[in-house]
Structures are given as structure tokens and as C-alpha cells.
Design a protein around this motif. Structure first.
Motif, PDB file in Angstrom:
ATOM      1  N   SER A  54     -14.528 140.885 -58.383  1.00  0.00           N
ATOM      2  CA  SER A  54     -15.063 141.961 -58.813  1.00  0.00           C
ATOM      3  C   SER A  54     -16.149 142.312 -57.906  1.00  0.00           C
ATOM      4  O   SER A  54     -16.397 143.851 -57.519  1.00  0.00           O
ATOM      5  N   SER A  55     -17.022 141.587 -57.139  1.00  0.00           N
ATOM      6  CA  SER A  55     -17.946 142.247 -56.401  1.00  0.00           C
ATOM      7  C   SER A  55     -17.794 142.424 -54.949  1.00  0.00           C
ATOM      8  O   SER A  55     -18.197 143.629 -54.398  1.00  0.00           O
ATOM      9  N   PHE A  56     -16.933 141.740 -54.355  1.00  0.00           N
ATOM     10  CA  PHE A  56     -16.427 142.199 -53.119  1.00  0.00           C
ATOM     11  C   PHE A  56     -15.919 143.534 -52.684  1.00  0.00           C
ATOM     12  O   PHE A  56     -16.334 144.303 -52.010  1.00  0.00           O
ATOM     13  N   PRO A  57     -14.845 144.003 -53.761  1.00  0.00           N
ATOM     14  CA  PRO A  57     -14.460 145.168 -53.580  1.00  0.00           C
ATOM     15  C   PRO A  57     -15.532 146.291 -53.815  1.00  0.00           C
ATOM     16  O   PRO A  57     -15.471 147.468 -52.934  1.00  0.00           O
ATOM     17  N   LEU A  58     -16.250 146.049 -54.807  1.00  0.00           N
ATOM     18  CA  LEU A  58     -17.301 147.085 -55.168  1.00  0.00           C
ATOM     19  C   LEU A  58     -18.350 147.149 -53.924  1.00  0.00           C
ATOM     20  O   LEU A  58     -18.901 148.317 -53.636  1.00  0.00           O
ATOM     21  N   ILE A  59     -18.559 146.058 -53.541  1.00  0.00           N
ATOM     22  CA  ILE A  59     -19.667 145.908 -52.444  1.00  0.00           C
ATOM     23  C   ILE A  59     -19.277 146.713 -50.951  1.00  0.00           C
ATOM     24  O   ILE A  59     -19.637 147.569 -50.274  1.00  0.00           O
ATOM     25  N   SER A  60     -17.910 146.469 -50.838  1.00  0.00           N
ATOM     26  CA  SER A  60     -17.411 147.203 -49.795  1.00  0.00           C
ATOM     27  C   SER A  60     -16.966 148.383 -50.003  1.00  0.00           C
ATOM     28  O   SER A  60     -17.425 149.451 -49.141  1.00  0.00           O
ATOM     29  N   ALA A  93     -24.609 141.359 -51.751  1.00  0.00           N
ATOM     30  CA  ALA A  93     -25.030 142.631 -51.392  1.00  0.00           C
ATOM     31  C   ALA A  93     -25.885 142.883 -50.142  1.00  0.00           C
ATOM     32  O   ALA A  93     -25.874 144.020 -49.453  1.00  0.00           O
ATOM     33  N   GLY A  94     -26.874 141.815 -50.087  1.00  0.00           N
ATOM     34  CA  GLY A  94     -27.610 141.888 -49.042  1.00  0.00           C
ATOM     35  C   GLY A  94     -27.048 141.847 -47.604  1.00  0.00           C
ATOM     36  O   GLY A  94     -27.498 142.150 -46.797  1.00  0.00           O
ATOM     37  N   TRP A  95     -25.759 141.232 -47.661  1.00  0.00           N
ATOM     38  CA  TRP A  95     -24.917 141.262 -46.196  1.00  0.00           C
ATOM     39  C   TRP A  95     -24.834 142.565 -45.867  1.00  0.00           C
ATOM     40  O   TRP A  95     -24.843 143.058 -44.572  1.00  0.00           O
ATOM     41  N   MET A  96     -24.518 143.609 -46.644  1.00  0.00           N
ATOM     42  CA  MET A  96     -24.342 145.076 -46.445  1.00  0.00           C
ATOM     43  C   MET A  96     -25.391 145.930 -46.711  1.00  0.00           C
ATOM     44  O   MET A  96     -25.538 147.130 -46.689  1.00  0.00           O
ATOM     45  N   GLY A  97     -26.661 145.226 -46.712  1.00  0.00           N
ATOM     46  CA  GLY A  97     -27.924 146.136 -46.857  1.00  0.00           C
ATOM     47  C   GLY A  97     -28.212 146.612 -48.095  1.00  0.00           C
ATOM     48  O   GLY A  97     -28.790 147.719 -48.321  1.00  0.00           O
ATOM     49  N   ARG A  98     -27.353 146.132 -49.208  1.00  0.00           N
ATOM     50  CA  ARG A  98     -27.634 146.616 -50.533  1.00  0.00           C
ATOM     51  C   ARG A  98     -28.573 145.493 -51.427  1.00  0.00           C
ATOM     52  O   ARG A  98     -28.668 144.552 -51.091  1.00  0.00           O
ATOM     53  N   THR A  99     -29.086 146.241 -52.586  1.00  0.00           N
ATOM     54  CA  THR A  99     -30.068 145.602 -53.379  1.00  0.00           C
ATOM     55  C   THR A  99     -29.503 145.369 -54.762  1.00  0.00           C
ATOM     56  O   THR A  99     -28.694 146.228 -55.265  1.00  0.00           O
ATOM     57  N   VAL A 100     -30.026 144.156 -55.322  1.00  0.00           N
ATOM     58  CA  VAL A 100     -29.649 143.881 -56.806  1.00  0.00           C
ATOM     59  C   VAL A 100     -30.974 143.575 -57.554  1.00  0.00           C
ATOM     60  O   VAL A 100     -31.676 143.104 -57.160  1.00  0.00           O
ATOM     61  N   GLY A 101     -30.893 144.208 -58.800  1.00  0.00           N
ATOM     62  CA  GLY A 101     -32.024 144.317 -59.656  1.00  0.00           C
ATOM     63  C   GLY A 101     -31.551 143.411 -60.951  1.00  0.00           C
ATOM     64  O   GLY A 101     -30.528 143.582 -61.275  1.00  0.00           O
ATOM     65  N   LEU A 102     -32.442 142.545 -61.393  1.00  0.00           N
ATOM     66  CA  LEU A 102     -32.184 141.841 -62.670  1.00  0.00           C
ATOM     67  C   LEU A 102     -33.261 142.293 -63.806  1.00  0.00           C
ATOM     68  O   LEU A 102     -34.221 142.570 -63.687  1.00  0.00           O
ATOM     69  N   MET A 115     -38.627 148.985 -60.454  1.00  0.00           N
ATOM     70  CA  MET A 115     -37.082 149.329 -60.317  1.00  0.00           C
ATOM     71  C   MET A 115     -36.425 150.746 -61.039  1.00  0.00           C
ATOM     72  O   MET A 115     -35.859 151.404 -60.620  1.00  0.00           O
ATOM     73  N   ARG A 116     -37.542 151.189 -62.093  1.00  0.00           N
ATOM     74  CA  ARG A 116     -37.400 152.843 -62.646  1.00  0.00           C
ATOM     75  C   ARG A 116     -37.497 153.614 -61.522  1.00  0.00           C
ATOM     76  O   ARG A 116     -36.877 154.645 -61.164  1.00  0.00           O
ATOM     77  N   ALA A 117     -38.597 153.286 -60.618  1.00  0.00           N
ATOM     78  CA  ALA A 117     -39.122 154.326 -59.439  1.00  0.00           C
ATOM     79  C   ALA A 117     -38.085 154.031 -58.428  1.00  0.00           C
ATOM     80  O   ALA A 117     -37.817 155.170 -57.518  1.00  0.00           O
ATOM     81  N   ASP A 118     -37.570 153.077 -57.882  1.00  0.00           N
ATOM     82  CA  ASP A 118     -36.597 152.763 -56.944  1.00  0.00           C
ATOM     83  C   ASP A 118     -35.411 151.971 -57.432  1.00  0.00           C
ATOM     84  O   ASP A 118     -35.283 150.605 -57.087  1.00  0.00           O
ATOM     85  N   PRO A 119     -34.500 152.496 -58.008  1.00  0.00           N
ATOM     86  CA  PRO A 119     -33.327 151.669 -58.465  1.00  0.00           C
ATOM     87  C   PRO A 119     -32.597 150.691 -57.425  1.00  0.00           C
ATOM     88  O   PRO A 119     -32.522 151.358 -56.278  1.00  0.00           O
ATOM     89  N   PRO A 120     -32.224 149.704 -58.016  1.00  0.00           N
ATOM     90  CA  PRO A 120     -31.208 148.960 -57.037  1.00  0.00           C
ATOM     91  C   PRO A 120     -30.022 149.378 -57.197  1.00  0.00           C
ATOM     92  O   PRO A 120     -29.537 150.169 -57.991  1.00  0.00           O
ATOM     93  N   ASN A 121     -29.383 149.197 -56.203  1.00  0.00           N
ATOM     94  CA  ASN A 121     -27.615 149.462 -56.113  1.00  0.00           C
ATOM     95  C   ASN A 121     -26.775 148.859 -57.283  1.00  0.00           C
ATOM     96  O   ASN A 121     -25.811 149.441 -57.583  1.00  0.00           O
TER      97      ASN A 121
END
Length: 701
Positions: A54-60, A93-102, A115-121
């Protein structure tokens, strides 16, 4: 090649950072449909690579199509699974310069505010925390404006209970906020009806969005003949007690890492206590242990070698507990699907095979295990079905919508769920009740939260409104400042003639030195000797399904499951068959009249028998319903009984008033709708109908 469609930077890291020479079939087959925006169900056993599929195509897609802001939601049924997945998704996600929030209940408010001020990808959360985000006054209206896709991990775990109804409703509200259809991707272990599960996930988008099930190498359910059972080293043994089970576990497979499943918290505690008595390094995991206690146990287990972890279904889902050698099951799980999840914990190393040792600690557990393994041997898996009549979830959603929007048009509110039933205009009687009872106010054609909703659900910023399941009240147990877990309050009440009860929790015994009844806190010190464990269960009694009860009947009639059966288990099964010799027949069901009672051995399961009891008014007794039989009025002649059974019109059972009071959000529902919900959930009309169709005969003695 489908891999060629992935972003080149992602392909580079898959090959060089992960060192993978190729993707698994599921991961390759998922690339095209997900990149094309299709809704999908990804079907594979535990550890089958669903997260990457699921994650590889979405990050791509994020990188190639320049998705910005919060683009993907990743929903899991439990926080522990989110914690486990976060580092892996952060790396990808970090490989492509994207962020993840928990985001869940254990995450601090300062982190959430950032995260409210700067939402993760990509945001990893639960549906309950997502609901909290939607109704919070701190969440800006454009927080979900860039949302494109939602991944639902372990989707089958949602679909079979009220959390599924809640999830589907929340996804429709998110679709409205995003202003676009959201791609929906579900990851699941083997289920009996994957096509129906896909339609369930698509919600109001059924027929308007393309979708497919992706399940390479997964056999269709029932596709093989029973003589060709699924693969795996499965053994069934009978040990007769918890202490004997511990003795077997302590003796077998020394030097290996063993995961033992029990289907109650009390049994987890008892077994762990006995294992410690036998000198085994043991860890525990269940829902009433503190987060810190569970994390320490799971981390220690992952790093150790010669040890055992005893768990409830908390470790059934895809949480990584390291390199596992053995799975052991005490008695039997409730479903074949659960067994497949647990079996999938083993056989991950090259050269190893999936394995499970069943240890039955009583005769009923042995029958349950044999019946379940017989179904597994026939490649049968339960179809996932949402519970019927979710009227209480409709009430919750109307209230949550008013909190989210602050003011909602009294004619426009059904559109918030895009026509998804039962959250459409047909639920207007529920809205009218909420208005009449002061849960919702109206003014100038607008709906908004009323004083009774504030009074009933308003504490802790309406936190009680975000969870659709009802948990019994428990006391938090503390040793100094360290939280150990929670216990049922009844165990803290001194017993007459015995005084204070020693508590068994986290596999250790504790003496309650001070109880703060108002704040529900119990302060303890370590204690010696035997302790007690107790928890109350929430929800309706469901018992065995029709399919499992019928499979157990086949075992009683002499059919063995296609697994290795020890001589002890063979002897115990022989005793059980002798015990039930008067209760089964190869061609018909038996109605047996004895000196003390008249009983119909339907072997139809608890809910089907409860339905038959309700439908045979004046013939069936309320005090004699079980998984396998129901008691009839012994004064009725055989001819009268035969006519009553032949002419029976099936109706759902009448729920007990205590069950109605225990339904979450029941006070926001008209009583007749609350009763209708519970009646539908207590009944099994198809199972009862099948039981009535099977020939029957009377016997005596």
C-alpha cells in the motif's frame, strides 16, 4: 513491469537501502491499481508484505504528482500497531522527503499542536482519534483539504463490529471535507468474502469508483477438497488444566521463542504465573496492562531468545515481536480467521514452516479446537459481516456532525454521509428523538448541540463521544508512581471470611494497601502467594456460530480434523463422543426426553438457539439455551412439539433490559430502536432456519 511505474528515487532505495532484489507478488500487483486510483483490498497472510504494497505506490504518487500537505491517512485498529508501523513508514516516506505523523491517545498535546500547525504528509491514527480531530475546536477547517487516500490496516477487524460502522461514516464526512472522492485501500488477512469486504470499504462510492481485490497466491475459500488441507505443522493435545499446560510449555521447545495465545486476560495471568513457577522467562500482553508494561514486555520478548510471551488477541494483529519459533494456543480462538492470524506469526524464517500447538485445558476447549481445525482443514473462513441495526452509531454520528460543523442545516444533514445507509434521511426518527430530548437544539432551520448532549457527553471535550465501544469501569493499579494496569473493581471488595484479595496482575501478585474509590485508583505492594485475576466482559453474549457448532457435531460423530492428534487428545475425544452418544445422529437431530427434562440437540450455535427459543413461545424454555441445544417444555406431547416446530415462524429474541442499558449511546435513542438493535444482534435467523430444516426424531432415556 509494474515496478517501472514507481518513482525512480523510491526504486533506488528499495534496491539499495533495503537491499531487495525484487518485490513480492502482492507488492508488484498492487502498484498499477493503486497508482491508477482504484480502491483495493490487499489480501495476504500475516507478514505478507501488505504495508509495502500500500505505501510504496502512494509515496510514489506523492512525489510524482506533487501531493502537498496531509495526503494519506493510515488507520489501524490498535495503538500498538500504529507504534509498530510508524518507524517503517517514516523511513519509506523519508526517502522521498515526506513526513509521517503519529496521532493517538498516548501522544502529547504539544506534539499534536505542532501537527495541527504543520500537518505531516502521512498521518497514522485510529478512527477514534480521527473522530476527535474532526470534532475538536482546535482543528482548522482546511486540515484535511489535501487528503487523497486512506489506508485501513487490518480492515477485517473493523468490518465485523461497530467500529466498522463508525469508520465508514467518518470516511464519508472526510470525503466531504476534502471535496473529492478518497481512494480507499484495505489490508486484510484471509477472509471468507473479500469481494463483499471491498464493497463495504467503498461505502457510498460503490459503483462510482473502480475497485478490485488483489490476492496473488491466496486460494479462494473452499477451493480445495478437504483431503488436501492447508499447509502447516498443527498439533492438538489435551492437558486438562492450566498448570499442566504450563508444564508442557516449560518442557517443550526449550531455547526457542514461543508466543502463547489465551482468549481471556484472566487465563493470561494464570498461565504466566504457573510458567514463572516452572522457571520460564515469561512476558505478558493484554489490554488491561499499562502501556508501559506492555511495551517493556514486547521489547524484552523481541530481544530475548529462550522465553515465552503470553497474550490475548493484542498480539494477533501485525505487531512485530521479533523472530518467532512457535505459536501455542490454549483451548481455541473464537474464529478460523483469528487462528490464521496467529498461525501467520510463525514460518517467516527461510526453511521454517508455520506451526501451532493447541493445548486444551478442558473438554469443552478440546471440542472447540477440534471443530475449528476441521473447518480450517476444509479451507473455510468466516465471512466478515457488519453487525446489523447500528441505530446507536447513527445517533453518535449526528451528534458528532453537529460538533464538527457547529451548526448544520435541518434539511442538509443527511448529505454529510453522501447517501450511505443508514446515515441517510431514513434515520430522521433518531434526529427527531435527539431534538425532543434536548441532545440537539434547533433555531432558524439549523441544528446544534443541546444541553443534554453537553451534560451526557461533554466531559473531557466530548471524549466519550469518540469511542463507539463500551468498556466496563476499571481501577488503575499503581506501585508507587508506576502504573501496572487495570482490574475489575469487584476484586477489590473484601470477601466475607477471607479479607482483602491478593491481586494477580502482570504475572505478579500484589497486596492492595490503599484504594481511592472516588478516583478509581488502587495502590499496591508486591505480595507472596497465590493471587486472583478478574475482569468483566462488555458486549452481548454471542457464543458459537452455526458453522462452528455444526463442525463440532461432525467431530462428535467421529470425524477428526486433519492435524496431528496426541494420544491424550484422542482419549479425551473418545470420552466426549461417548458422553454425547445420545445427542447426535448421522442423519437427523435428536429431541431427547429424560426424567428431568426435554432437550432438542440442534447443534446450531448460541444465537440460532436463542432465536429458536424466542420463536417457539410456550414450547421452548428461556432457562435452557446453549450452543448445542435448547430445553423444551417437557409436559408437551411429541405430536404437539412436532407441529410447533414445523409451523414455527422465526422472530428475533427479546433483549434483556440490562443489555439495553449497556448499549453505548442508548440514552440518545428511542427505547424501541435500542431494543431493535440488540434483538437483531442476538438473533441468527439463517442458522435457526437451517436447524428447522434438518430432519429430527424423538428419543427417550
Amino acid at each position: 513491469m509494474s515496478v517501472d511505474r514507481l518513482h525512480p528515487g523510491l526504486v533506488h532505495h528499495i534496491a539499495n537501502t533495503l537491499g531487495w532484489s525484487d518485490l513480492r507478488p502482492l507488492q508488484k500487483e498492487a502498484i498499477g491499481p493503486i497508482l491508477d486510483g482504484e480502491d483495493t483490498i490487499l489480501l495476504a497472510p500475516t507478514a505478507g508484505g501488505k504495508t509495502e504494497a500500500s505505501s510504496f505506490p502512494l509515496i510514489s504518487a506523492m512525489a510524482s504528482q506533487e501531493w502537498n500537505g496531509l495526503s494519506v491517512l493510515y488507520l489501524c485498529p490498535i495503538k500498538a500497531l500504529l507504534n509498530n508501523l510508524a518507524p517503517r513508514l517514516e523511513a519509506y516516506a523519508g526517502w522521498m522527503g515526506r513526513t509521517v505523523g503519529l496521532w493517538h491517545g498516548d501522544i502529547g498535546e504539544s506534539v499534536k499542536n505542532r501537527m495541527r500547525a504543520d500537518p505531516p504528509n502521512i498521518l497514522l491514527t485510529t478512527p477514534e482519534s480521527l473522530e476527535g480531530l474532526l470534532i475538536s475546536t482546535k482543528t482548522e477547517t482546511d486540515f484535511f483539504a489535501n487528503l487523497r487516500a486512506v489506508v485501513v490496516d487490518e480492515v477485517h477487524a473493523f468490518a465485523s463490529d461497530d467500529r466498522g460502522w463508525h469508520l465508514r461514516a467518518v470516511l464519508e464526512r472526510l470525503t466531504r471535507l476534502a471535496g473529492r472522492p478518497l481512494q480507499r485501500i484495505g489490508a486484510s488477512a484471509t477472509v471468507g468474502n473479500p469481494d463483499e469486504l471491498l464493497k463495504w470499504l467503498q461505502g457510498a462510492g460503490i459503483g462510482r469508483r473502480p475497485g478490485r481485490v488483489i490476492a496473488p497466491g491466496v486460494l479462494p475459500v473452499g477451493s480445495q477438497i478437504p483431503e488436501n488441507p492447508p499447509s502447516g505443522e498443527i498439533e492438538l493435545d489435551y492437558v486438562g488444566s492450566v498448570s499442566n499446560a504450563a508444564k508442557v510449555i516449560a518442557t517443550l521447545h526449550r531455547g526457542e521463542k514461543r508466543l502463547v495465545f489465551c482468549d481471556s486476560r484472566k487465563l493470561v495471568e494464570q498461565l504466566a504465573g504457573w510458567l514463572r513457577e516452572f522457571g520460564v522467562t515469561v512476558f505478558l500482553s493484554h489490554s488491561s496492562l499499562s502501556v508501559g508494561e506492555r511495551r517493556r514486555a514486547e521489547q524484552a520478548f523481541a530481544e530475548a531468545r529462550d522465553c515465552v510471551i503470553v497474550a490475548t488477541s493484542t498480539l494477533e494483529l501485525g505487531i512485530d515481536v521479533g523472530d518467532l519459533d512457535r505459536v501455542i494456543q490454549i483451548n481455541a480462538p473464537k474464529t478460523v480467521a483469528s487462528f490464521l492470524q496467529r498461525l501467520g506469526r510463525t514460518g517467516r524464517r527461510s526453511g521454517s514452516v508455520r506451526n501451532c500447538l493447541f493445548l486444551a485445558i478442558d473438554k469443552r476447549g478440546l471440542l472447540d479446537a477440534a471443530g475449528l481445525l476441521r473447518l480450517w482443514g476444509r479451507h473455510w473462513v468466516e465471512p466478515v459481516a457488519p453487525p446489523p441495526g447500528p441505530n446507536h452509531i447513527v445517533a453518535q454520528q449526528i451528534l458528532a456532525l453537529c460538533l464538527q460543523e457547529h451548526r448544520v442545516g435541518d434539511r442538509l444533514w443527511p448529505g454529510s454521509w453522501n447517501g450511505l445507509k443508514p446515515f441517510d434521511a431514513e434515520s430522521k426518527p433518531i434526529l427527531e428523538y435527539l431534538v425532543a430530548e434536548g441532545f440537539i437544539e434547533t433555531d432558524g432551520g439549523m441544528l446544534f448541540i443541546g444541553p443534554n448532549a453537553e451534560k451526557r457527553f461533554g466531559s473531557r471535550h466530548f471524549a466519550d463521544l469518540t469511542a463507539v465501544f463500551c468498556a466496563p469501569p476499571e481501577f488503575t493499579v499503581l506501585h508507587g508512581r508506576e502504573e501496572i494496569g487495570q482490574v475489575d473493581p469487584s476484586i477489590l471488595i473484601p470477601e466475607e471470611g477471607r479479607g482483602t484479595t491478593i491481586i494477580l496482575l502482570a504475572g505478579r501478585t500484589w497486596y492492595p494497601k490503599h484504594i481511592d474509590w472516588k478516583r478509581r485508583l488502587c495502590y499496591v505492594d508486591p505480595a507472596e502467594g497465590e493471587g486472583s485475576a478478574k475482569w468483566s466482559s462488555a458486549g452481548l453474549p454471542t457464543g458459537k456460530s452455526f458453522a462452528l457448532a455444526q463442525s463440532i457435531r461432525a467431530v462428535v460423530l467421529g470425524e477428526d480434523p486433519p492435524v496431528k492428534i496426541t494420544s491424550r487428545a484422542e482419549g479425551a475425544l473418545a470420552d466426549l463422543r461417548e458422553k454425547h452418544v445420545d445427542h447426535v445422529d448421522q442423519t437427523s437431530l435428536i429431541i431427547r426426553r429424560s426424567k428431568s427434562e426435554l432437550r432438542w440437540w440442534t447443534w446450531a450455535g448460541y444465537r440460532a438457539n436463542l432465536t429458536l427459543q424466542a420463536s417457539l413461545d410456550g414450547i421452548a424454555r428461556a432457562d435452557g439455551v446453549s450452543d448445542f441445544s435448547l430445553r423444551l417444555e417437557d409436559s408437551a406431547p411429541n405430536e404437539v412439539l412436532s407441529h410447533a416446530l414445523s409451523d414455527a415462524v422465526l422472530v428475533p429474541p427479546t433483549p434483556d433490559v440490562r443489555a439495553v442499558n449497556g448499549l453505548k449511546f442508548n440514552d440518545a435513542l428511542p427505547e424501541e430502536l435500542a431494543r431493535a438493535t440488540l434483538a437483531a444482534r442476538l438473533s441468527d435467523l439463517p442458522g435457526a432456519h437451517q436447524a428447522l430444516r434438518i430432519p429430527r426424531h424423538f428419543a427417550s432415556g
